[in-house]
Design an enzyme around this catalytic site. Structure first.
Site, short mmCIF file in Angstrom:
data_model
loop_
_atom_site.label_atom_id
_atom_site.label_comp_id
_atom_site.label_asym_id
_atom_site.label_seq_id
_atom_site.Cartn_x
_atom_site.Cartn_y
_atom_site.Cartn_z
N HIS A 8 -33.36 -16.53 13.46
CA HIS A 8 -34.80 -16.76 13.58
C HIS A 8 -35.18 -16.78 15.06
O HIS A 8 -34.32 -16.94 15.94
CB HIS A 8 -35.15 -18.10 12.94
CG HIS A 8 -34.32 -19.23 13.50
ND1 HIS A 8 -34.59 -19.83 14.72
CD2 HIS A 8 -33.20 -19.83 13.02
CE1 HIS A 8 -33.69 -20.76 14.96
NE2 HIS A 8 -32.82 -20.78 13.95
N CYS A 56 -9.31 8.88 -9.58
CA CYS A 56 -10.49 9.68 -9.22
C CYS A 56 -10.29 11.12 -9.62
O CYS A 56 -9.29 11.75 -9.25
CB CYS A 56 -10.75 9.58 -7.72
SG CYS A 56 -12.26 10.43 -7.21
N GLU A 65 -29.24 -22.99 7.32
CA GLU A 65 -28.29 -23.35 8.37
C GLU A 65 -27.29 -24.40 7.89
O GLU A 65 -27.54 -25.15 6.94
CB GLU A 65 -29.06 -23.89 9.60
CG GLU A 65 -28.21 -24.34 10.78
CD GLU A 65 -27.36 -23.23 11.40
OE1 GLU A 65 -26.51 -22.69 10.68
OE2 GLU A 65 -27.53 -22.94 12.60
N ASP A 116 0.84 -1.20 0.00
CA ASP A 116 0.00 0.00 0.00
C ASP A 116 0.87 1.25 0.00
O ASP A 116 1.44 1.63 1.03
CB ASP A 116 -0.92 -0.02 1.22
CG ASP A 116 -1.86 1.17 1.28
OD1 ASP A 116 -2.03 1.84 0.24
OD2 ASP A 116 -2.43 1.43 2.36
#
Length: 457
Positions: free
Chosen positions: A253, A154, A324, A124
């Protein structure tokens, strides 16, 4: 009790992936190199990509050159990385410091990959010149590392201003050293210094160069010479992420009949308490008035019943991928039943819960694989409520919490609770709402869910 022939677990018969995400038939360490002017979201992309790759099984680490540069600053020169003049192409002394910081980061990156510790490294930094990128390419060739570039481009002033205001003025380069206004002005000057030497990526630089350009925060892309599984996964991920304001709600749930009996899986309906939770959940979202909320629900009866009272205009979708974890031959059994009938299976599961696969069923690793399209859609969408199950939501939360896979199977998700996730630039806010069934009141805490006390559940 003996396992029936052919149902022994747990390894697939195809090539197995090791802990670094590599097949036992091929191992090619990958370096992902960020490119772009400051305030273009490179660190944001790096962190999100690192989280995604770790979640899918690749041991990944970000090497941020800015952190190396700051660590090189001595106490008498604490501001040496903050002032914009430090980034001038005419500042020879600073160029030496920056080159040394990059060199140290590359050396550490190579050690990480070549030691067998890691599978993917993300480098980076701005890497805005052809000369700098050539140094990285030559270094990777010498170390036999596969190299892939991500350039964030950009030219939208609103996006740039937002990034500078929300993120950069609070960075370690400025925090406590300048006012926000001074920091913003200095950082904009830093960008101008980088523009003087910026050379965008182009295939003419090297026809064999592998790269993707992310233009204006994902409005468009340019992809060139993608090679291998890791690079393909990276491109797939980058084409799905965004950072628009939104919230993701996750809930199990309501209590089912099998929950009340302590049995695994099945497709039993809700108990009376579960029905109370379903009604309270609908009331909660009636009061919240979340704009454009979509509901994603598992196809199990207990999940559908939990979502049944939600407003029709929420647009409920039923996903098989949200069902599940399949417990195979252990479906419908209690944990005590499993200990008595299949003691070896119980022991294997306790030893490695993430990779353990129930005979004729699934492992947590399998659930992560089938949830990848769900994660991609969650990255693309606005406000979503997911009604699912404990194992599934553990996988989703591990992704957004950036938890290691070893912790994933132990995230404690109580029944009758709701988790609200709000993704930010470099982290994800988490708010937990717990329902008191007797009073019908919700209590709210801002925190991540803890790990279970019991390794069994």
């Amino acid at each position: 009790m003996e396992i029936p022939p052919g149902l022994e677990t747990t390894k697939r018969k195809v090539a197995h992936s090791d802990e670094h995400g590599f097949s036992d038939q091929v191992r090619v360490p990958n370096v992902i190199v960020m490119v772009g002017l400051p305030a273009r979201g490179k660190t944001y992309i790096s962190k999100k990509l690192c989280r995604y790759l770790k979640w899918t099984g690749f041991t990944t680490k970000v090497f941020n050159v800015g952190e190396y540069r700051r660590s090189d600053a001595n106490a008498a020169d604490a501001i040496h990385g903050a002032n914009a003049s430090f980034f001038s192409p005419n500042n020879a002394d600073a160029l030496k410091v920056r080159a040394e910081s990059a060199r140290r980061a590359m050396e550490d990156m190579a050690d990480y990959l070549n030691s067998g510790t890691g599978g993917v490294a993300i480098f980076d930094a701005t890497n805005t010149t052809k000369d700098r990128r050539r140094i990285i390419i030559d270094f990777c060739k010498k170390q036999r590392l596969r190299c892939f570039f991500i350039e964030s481009v950009c030219d939208d002033p609103a996006i740039i201003d937002c990034n500078v205001t929300d993120v950069k003025v609070n960075s370690p380069d400025y925090k406590g050293l300048m006012t926000a206004e001074q920091a913003k002005e200095d950082f904009m000057n830093r960008i101008e210094n980088y523009k003087k030497q910026y050379e965008p990526l182009d295939e003419s630089e090297d026809e064999s160069l592998s790269f993707i350009k992310v233009i204006n925060a994902g409005r468009s892309f340019k992809v060139h010479q993608v090679r291998g599984h890791v690079q393909s996964r990276v491109v797939y991920f980058l084409m799905n992420i965004h950072l628009l304001p939104r919230s993701i709600y996750l809930t199990r749930h309501g209590q089912s009949e099998y929950n009340a009996m302590g049995r695994l899986g099945g497709d039993s309906p809700l108990t009376e308490d579960g029905q109370k939770y379903a009604s309270a959940l609908a009331d909660f979202f009636e009061e919240e008035e979340v704009p454009g909320l979509r509901v994603w629900c598992s196809q199990k009866v207990r999940a559908a019943q939990t979502a049944q009272h939600l407003k029709p205009d929420f647009h409920t979708e039923y996903w098989k991928a949200l069902d599940e974890l399949d417990a195979g031959i252990c479906e419908g059994l209690t944990y005590e039943d499993i200990l008595q009938r299949y003691p070896k299976q119980a022991d294997d599961r306790a030893t490695d819960k993430y990779h353990y696969r129930y005979p004729s069923g699934e492992s947590y690793e399998d659930v992560v694989s089938r949830l990848e399209p769900v994660i991609m859609e969650l990255e693309r969408q606005a406000n979503v409520l997911v009604v699912s199950h404990q194992a599934v939501l553990r996988c989703v939360l591990a992704y957004f919490y950036d938890r290691p896979l070893s912790e994933l199977p132990y995230i404690d998700i109580p029944l009758h609770s709701l988790v609200k996730l709000t993704p930010r630039a470099y982290h994800c806010d988490s708010t937990i709402y717990a329902l008191d069934l007797e009073s019908g009141e919700w209590t709210e805490t801002s925190d991540q869910l803890p790990l279970c006390d019991s390794p069994r559940d």
